[in-house]
Every structure is written in structure tokens, then in C-alpha cells.
Design a protein around this motif. Structure first.
Motif, PDB file in Angstrom:
ATOM      1  N   ARG A 178      50.078  37.141  32.787  1.00  0.00           N
ATOM      2  CA  ARG A 178      48.634  37.080  33.011  1.00  0.00           C
ATOM      3  C   ARG A 178      48.082  38.387  33.559  1.00  0.00           C
ATOM      4  NH1 ARG A 178      47.100  34.175  29.665  1.00  0.00           N
ATOM      5  NH2 ARG A 178      45.081  34.007  30.681  1.00  0.00           N
ATOM      6  N   ARG A 179      48.591  39.489  33.090  1.00  0.00           N
ATOM      7  CA  ARG A 179      48.046  40.783  33.502  1.00  0.00           C
ATOM      8  C   ARG A 179      46.667  40.984  32.878  1.00  0.00           C
ATOM      9  NH1 ARG A 179      53.590  44.306  32.503  1.00  0.00           N
ATOM     10  NH2 ARG A 179      54.614  43.785  34.473  1.00  0.00           N
ATOM     11  N   PRO A 180      45.777  41.684  33.549  1.00  0.00           N
ATOM     12  CA  PRO A 180      44.434  41.899  32.983  1.00  0.00           C
ATOM     13  C   PRO A 180      44.492  42.796  31.760  1.00  0.00           C
ATOM     14  CG  PRO A 180      44.727  43.223  34.973  1.00  0.00           C
ATOM     15  CD  PRO A 180      45.924  42.318  34.884  1.00  0.00           C
ATOM     16  N   ASN A 181      43.613  42.530  30.805  1.00  0.00           N
ATOM     17  CA  ASN A 181      43.540  43.369  29.607  1.00  0.00           C
ATOM     18  C   ASN A 181      42.975  44.742  29.911  1.00  0.00           C
ATOM     19  OD1 ASN A 181      43.298  40.407  28.553  1.00  0.00           O
ATOM     20  ND2 ASN A 181      43.909  41.597  26.792  1.00  0.00           N
ATOM     21  N   TYR A 182      42.189  44.842  30.971  1.00  0.00           N
ATOM     22  CA  TYR A 182      41.566  46.110  31.346  1.00  0.00           C
ATOM     23  C   TYR A 182      41.116  46.031  32.793  1.00  0.00           C
ATOM     24  CZ  TYR A 182      37.534  43.147  30.429  1.00  0.00           C
ATOM     25  OH  TYR A 182      36.650  42.098  30.434  1.00  0.00           O
ATOM     26  N   ILE A 183      40.917  47.177  33.401  1.00  0.00           N
ATOM     27  CA  ILE A 183      40.333  47.276  34.744  1.00  0.00           C
ATOM     28  C   ILE A 183      39.190  48.280  34.664  1.00  0.00           C
ATOM     29  CG2 ILE A 183      40.712  47.989  37.143  1.00  0.00           C
ATOM     30  CD1 ILE A 183      43.613  47.099  36.837  1.00  0.00           C
ATOM     31  N   VAL A 184      38.016  47.873  35.091  1.00  0.00           N
ATOM     32  CA  VAL A 184      36.844  48.740  35.072  1.00  0.00           C
ATOM     33  C   VAL A 184      36.834  49.603  36.328  1.00  0.00           C
ATOM     34  CG1 VAL A 184      34.318  48.842  35.075  1.00  0.00           C
ATOM     35  CG2 VAL A 184      35.509  47.123  33.684  1.00  0.00           C
ATOM     36  N   GLU A 185      36.793  50.897  36.131  1.00  0.00           N
ATOM     37  CA  GLU A 185      36.766  51.818  37.256  1.00  0.00           C
ATOM     38  C   GLU A 185      35.343  52.123  37.725  1.00  0.00           C
ATOM     39  OE1 GLU A 185      37.946  56.495  38.174  1.00  0.00           O
ATOM     40  OE2 GLU A 185      39.071  55.372  36.667  1.00  0.00           O
TER      41      GLU A 185
END
Length: 316
Positions: free
Chosen positions: A302-309
Motif C-alpha cells: 500500500r505504498r503511495p503512487n506519488y507524494i506531492v512536494e
């Protein structure tokens, strides 16, 4: 009127970004002046961890004109994840979102037709290439084979459609229910099932820079689509195994009969070929099954598909 957002994933697009931004701005301003979309419609660039000046240019565009917004991912996550980020970020901010690549090879002049079909009740409008006259024979052959193989393997996609499409807020909300880590958007969107339609257009040449989908990446994308949407490869292994099993029974009967009539010939060629053929098939089968097990492994994390910086303008 429709509040329209344009989602534009970018990766190392400094050579084309300013030109593409100018064309998109003129197109949206024209649609605003004609009363087709609201004045608070926006163009949103999603920077997929670019290594060049792409984000700096997005910042410059945003501060020069509020029609441009930006999303910066913490690192490169690939075109599909960058586009997913844009769609999920914008799903509650717009009535409809059009996704298009930064090189603008897809025709922005069909925006009007897409919005018209949305207002007629379509939740998804696919941009479909009418022909591939500008492609080389190799590019045309590989691209068409890409779609045909996907279809044969059970990944139902719109022929000659990539990721140029309009999605309504309702379609985006439904799409947000799909929680998998391994994504293949052009195969997943048709699964929503809402009313859809197509618009056709002719794809233009890239203005500058290099294609982000050379043959190697197209093959990887095809494999991702097949294994994310279908278990057909495993079924192929099952049927292949059954066929080989039946052939082996026939060969056993043939060997016994040959032995009984005294026609058996000792030799190593047939044995060697059988060992290599079956050994290769077994390794291939293990590899395909391993791909699926690997995907299950990644999904369970369940790792995130992306992280918004960082975001520009969207907080407002």
C-alpha cells in the motif's frame, strides 16, 4: 457553463513548455470568450520530478498568469502516476478535466467538441487518432500491435487512444475508488462504465525534445497493462501445459509402439530438444507467475503512487 481544468503531466519538458503553455492559454481564453467554459478554468502542470528547468518554468508561468497552476511531485514516478496525481487532485475542483501531454501532439482544437459531448451527458470522452499517416512504418506497426496484443490478452482499451481524454467529476470520483498500486489508466478508465464517446483528431509532430515513450517503454507499458488488467497470460500457460501434456501422452504411446515393433532408434537429439523446450517453457511460466506475485507483493504494501512536494495556486 463548464468549469474546465487541463491536466498536463511534464517530465523534462523545458524545450516545449512555454510554447505549449501559450497555445493552451489562448485556447482556454477563446473558449471562455465564447461562453463555453467558466472564467475560473485552469491549466495545471504536474511536474514528475524533472531534472531540467521544467518546474522553474511552471513557477514563472504561474506568477505571470493565474490561469496556470502547478503540482510538483517529490520524485519521478512515471507518466501514469503523474497523471493520476493530477486527476485525483483536480477531481473536486472542476466540473471536467482534460488530460493531455505537454508536447501537445494531441489536438487541442477538439477541446470544444469534448466539452460539448460532456454537456450532452458523457462522463468520459476519449481522444482517438483518426490515422497514423505521419508515423514511420515501424512506429505504426508497433503502435497498432500494442493495442491488438492488449486486446488479445484481455486488457480492453480504446484502439488508438492514449491518455488524451475528458473525464467528468462524477467519473473521477468513481475512478478514485480504484486503489491499486500498479496502474494502467487507458485500460482502467473504461472499467468505470459511465456513458462515453470519442472525438477523432490527427496527431501532429512533436515540436522539440524526445518522445517519452520509445519502443522499450511502450513494451513495458503494454506488459504493465496486460498484467494489471488480465490473468490471460496465466491461462495461456495453463492451456500450453495441457497441450504439451497431451503431446507427451501421444509421444509415450508412439515410443511404446516403436519399441514393440522393434523400430526404436536410440538418440540424444530428441531428448535434448525436449529438455530445452520444456525447461524454457517452465522458466517462462515461472517468470510470468512471478510477475503476478510481485504485483501482489507491491499491492499489499500500500505504498503511495506519488507524494506531492509543492503546489502552486491550487490551495486557493
Amino acid at each position: 457553463m463548464t468549469k474546465l481544468f487541463i491536466a498536463v503531466p511534464c517530465y523534462n519538458e523545458e524545450e516545449v513548455l512555454e510554447d505549449s503553455a501559450a497555445k493552451l492559454r489562448l485556447k482556454l481564453e477563446k473558449m471562455m470568450s465564447e461562453g463555453k467554459i467558466t472564467s475560473d478554468s485552469r491549466i495545471v502542470f504536474i511536474d514528475d520530478g524533472s531534472k531540467d528547468k521544467t518546474w522553474s518554468l511552471i513557477e514563472k508561468l504561474h506568477y505571470e498568469n493565474p490561469i496556470f497552476d502547478g503540482i510538483k511531485l517529490s520524485r519521478n514516478r512515471g507518466h501514469q502516476n503523474a497523471l493520476l496525481c493530477g486527476l485525483m487532485t483536480l477531481k473536486s475542483k472542476a466540473d471536467a478535466v482534460i488530460s493531455i501531454d505537454a508536447d501537445l501532439q494531441d489536438d487541442i482544437e477538439v477541446f470544444d467538441e469534448m466539452v460539448a459531448k460532456y454537456e450532452d451527458g458523457c462522463d468520459v470522452v476519449y481522444g482517438v487518432r483518426s490515422k497514423r499517416a505521419t508515423d514511420t512504418f515501424f512506429k505504426r506497426f508497433t503502435a497498432e500491435s500494442f493495442y491488438k496484443i492488449l486486446s488479445m490478452m484481455g486488457a480492453k482499451v480504446i484502439f488508438n487512444h492514449a491518455d488524451f481524454r475528458l473525464m467528468s467529476r462524477r467519473a473521477l470520483e468513481a475512478f478514485s475508488l480504484y486503489k491499486e498500486t500498479n496502474i494502467f489508466l487507458r485500460g482502467m478508465v473504461p472499467l468505470i462504465g459511465y456513458k462515453s464517446d470519442i472525438v477523432t483528431y490527427e496527431r501532429s509532430e512533436r515540436l522539440a525534445g524526445e518522445s517519452k515513450y520509445p519502443l522499450k517503454k511502450m513494451l513495458a507499458l503494454a506488459w504493465e497493462g496486460i498484467t494489471s488488467l488480465s490473468v490471460q497470460p496465466i491461462r495461456v500457460i495453463t492451456w500450453t501445459g495441457l497441450i504439451i501434456f497431451l503431446i507427451s501422452i501421444a509421444m509415450i504411446i508412439y515410443s511404446i509402439v516403436s519399441l514393440c515393433v522393434g523400430a526404436a532408434v536410440s538418440g540424444w537429439t530428441s531428448i535434448l530438444c525436449s529438455i530445452w523446450a520444456l525447461g524454457g517453457l517452465i522458466l517462462l511460466a515461472i517468470g510470468i507467475i512471478g510477475e503476478y506475485i510481485g504485483k501482489i507483493y507491491l499491492e499489499t504494501k500500500r505504498r503511495p503512487n506519488y507524494i506531492v512536494e509543492e503546489c502552486l495556486g491550487l490551495d486557493d
